[in-house]
Design a protein around this motif. Structure first.
Motif, PDB file in Angstrom:
ATOM      1  N   SER A  73      32.331   5.309   5.775  1.00  0.00           N
ATOM      2  CA  SER A  73      31.668   6.095   4.736  1.00  0.00           C
ATOM      3  C   SER A  73      31.350   5.227   3.532  1.00  0.00           C
ATOM      4  O   SER A  73      32.038   4.252   3.242  1.00  0.00           O
ATOM      5  N   GLY A  74      30.287   5.612   2.834  1.00  0.00           N
ATOM      6  CA  GLY A  74      29.834   4.864   1.669  1.00  0.00           C
ATOM      7  C   GLY A  74      28.338   5.021   1.501  1.00  0.00           C
ATOM      8  O   GLY A  74      27.731   5.945   2.051  1.00  0.00           O
ATOM      9  N   GLU A  75      27.724   4.115   0.737  1.00  0.00           N
ATOM     10  CA  GLU A  75      26.269   4.142   0.592  1.00  0.00           C
ATOM     11  C   GLU A  75      25.629   3.846   1.944  1.00  0.00           C
ATOM     12  O   GLU A  75      26.099   3.012   2.708  1.00  0.00           O
ATOM     13  N   LYS A  76      24.509   4.527   2.203  1.00  0.00           N
ATOM     14  CA  LYS A  76      23.917   4.478   3.538  1.00  0.00           C
ATOM     15  C   LYS A  76      23.629   3.050   3.992  1.00  0.00           C
ATOM     16  O   LYS A  76      23.934   2.667   5.127  1.00  0.00           O
ATOM     17  N   GLU A  77      23.017   2.248   3.114  1.00  0.00           N
ATOM     18  CA  GLU A  77      22.653   0.876   3.496  1.00  0.00           C
ATOM     19  C   GLU A  77      23.887   0.065   3.870  1.00  0.00           C
ATOM     20  O   GLU A  77      23.886  -0.676   4.852  1.00  0.00           O
ATOM     21  N   ASN A  78      24.958   0.223   3.106  1.00  0.00           N
ATOM     22  CA  ASN A  78      26.186  -0.515   3.378  1.00  0.00           C
ATOM     23  C   ASN A  78      26.853  -0.032   4.662  1.00  0.00           C
ATOM     24  O   ASN A  78      27.399  -0.835   5.430  1.00  0.00           O
ATOM     25  N   VAL A  79      26.816   1.279   4.870  1.00  0.00           N
ATOM     26  CA  VAL A  79      27.397   1.843   6.090  1.00  0.00           C
ATOM     27  C   VAL A  79      26.667   1.299   7.321  1.00  0.00           C
ATOM     28  O   VAL A  79      27.294   0.920   8.318  1.00  0.00           O
TER      29      VAL A  79
END
Length: 336
Positions: free
Chosen positions: A54-60
């Motif tokens: 989980s986290g920001e979409k790009e990082n995920v």
């Protein structure tokens, strides 16, 4: 392995089919997951055969790409340790543009170099570019700091081509000593004098060819490790030829070496122009030749930076620190 996608800012869940691979994938005490969390600023939690990120979409998505790449390698029988995790992270890139450019590099079978003892794959995007250049060009120049894989990958490609009978001979060379080839002051016979300067090339060969085969091929002359001075007057046909530490050649030596290129041969020239050991009034043959031949069809030039150092993570930081110190000296004069 199945995964459920979620909206931006939410989590994805990845289900792995083979639970037995997860301890190595996640690392001792989840050390690999901790590394991924820190790098991508995400939360990664495992439960049974599930991994939630989980986290920001790009990082995920970047984290997911790394996990899937490592899991794929495990299924193929590869070992996964801290080095492999660092490499997979490096392959994703540091921003959205780099990640978009690099996303197709993961698991590309054509970028895997198969030697007699192991398969060698790129550990950075620059290494992937380098391997592709080695596959497509007759002459390749590669510049950059130590630890980026310049020589190692060149030797791997040489062994792969030799093993598949695309070349009949491997020739590895480097300037015998700094600032010239004066060997007389060293003890021992000629072989004993030059071996210390050629040791990195021997080490790479031993890593890729079984010892008995290597000894047999070297005795037969199929694989040759020799100082640059031994290249004069020869025509190197049906051979894969590597010149290492080429920053320590003079322009005359570089021209001599390049004009040895014969029919059905490949040449790779490696070096680091920031580590030249020549006298201050002597121009480096490597720096000189790049300006003259870059852009010629059939010749490729690949440049590595400190970001591409694939040794211990601190090695890249040390290289960067030295570069920054040198820049300060140039701008501000000598520093204590």
């Amino acid at each position: 392995m199945k995964e459920k996608h979620a909206k931006a800012g939410e989590s994805i869940s990845i289900a792995f089919q083979d639970n037995s691979l997860l301890p190595m994938l996640f690392g001792d005490e989840d050390s690999h997951l901790t590394k991924l969390e820190k790098k991508f600023n995400v939360q990664a939690q495992s439960r049974g055969n599930l991994l939630a990120i989980s986290g920001e979409k790009e990082n995920v998505e970047a984290c997911r790409a790394v996990v899937e790449s490592l899991y794929s390698d495990l299924k193929k029988g590869a070992d996964i340790g801290a080095k492999e995790v660092e490499a997979a992270i490096r392959m994703t890139g540091n921003n959205s543009q780099e990640r978009e450019e690099n996303k197709n590099l993961f698991g590309m079978p054509e970028l895997v170099v198969k030697t007699m003892k192991k398969s060698v794959k790129p550990y950075s995007p620059a290494q992937a570019t380098y391997i592709e250049a080695l596959m497509k060009n007759d002459v390749v120049f590669t510049l950059g700091p130590a630890g980026t894989g310049k020589t190692y990958l060149a030797v791997a490609m040489a062994v792969a081509m030799f093993n598949s009978h695309r070349v009949e001979k491997i020739i590895l060379s480097r300037p015998a000593v700094e600032a010239g080839e004066k060997l007389g002051f060293l003890p021992g016979d000629l072989k004993e004098k030059i071996d210390p300067y050629l040791r990195p090339l021997y080490d790479a060969l031993h890593d890729m060819i079984p010892a008995e085969k290597l000894a047999r091929h070297m005795e037969a002359g199929d694989i040759e490790v020799a100082p640059l001075a031994f290249m004069r007057g020869r025509t190197l046909a049906n051979a894969f030829v590597i010149l290492d530490e080429a920053q320590n050649t003079t322009p005359t030596q570089m021209k001599m070496f390049l004009t040895r290129l014969g029919e059905n041969s490949r040449m790779v020239i490696t070096g680091d122009l920031t580590q030249t050991d020549l006298p201050k009034d002597v121009k480096s043959g490597l720096g000189d030749v790049i300006r003259k031949v870059e852009g010629i069809e059939g010749i490729a030039c690949v440049r590595f930076t400190d970001r591409d150092v694939v040794r211990h993570p601190l090695a890249a930081k040390i290289v960067k620190a030295y570069d920054e110190w040198d820049k300060k000296k140039k701008n501000n004069g000598p520093l204590e």
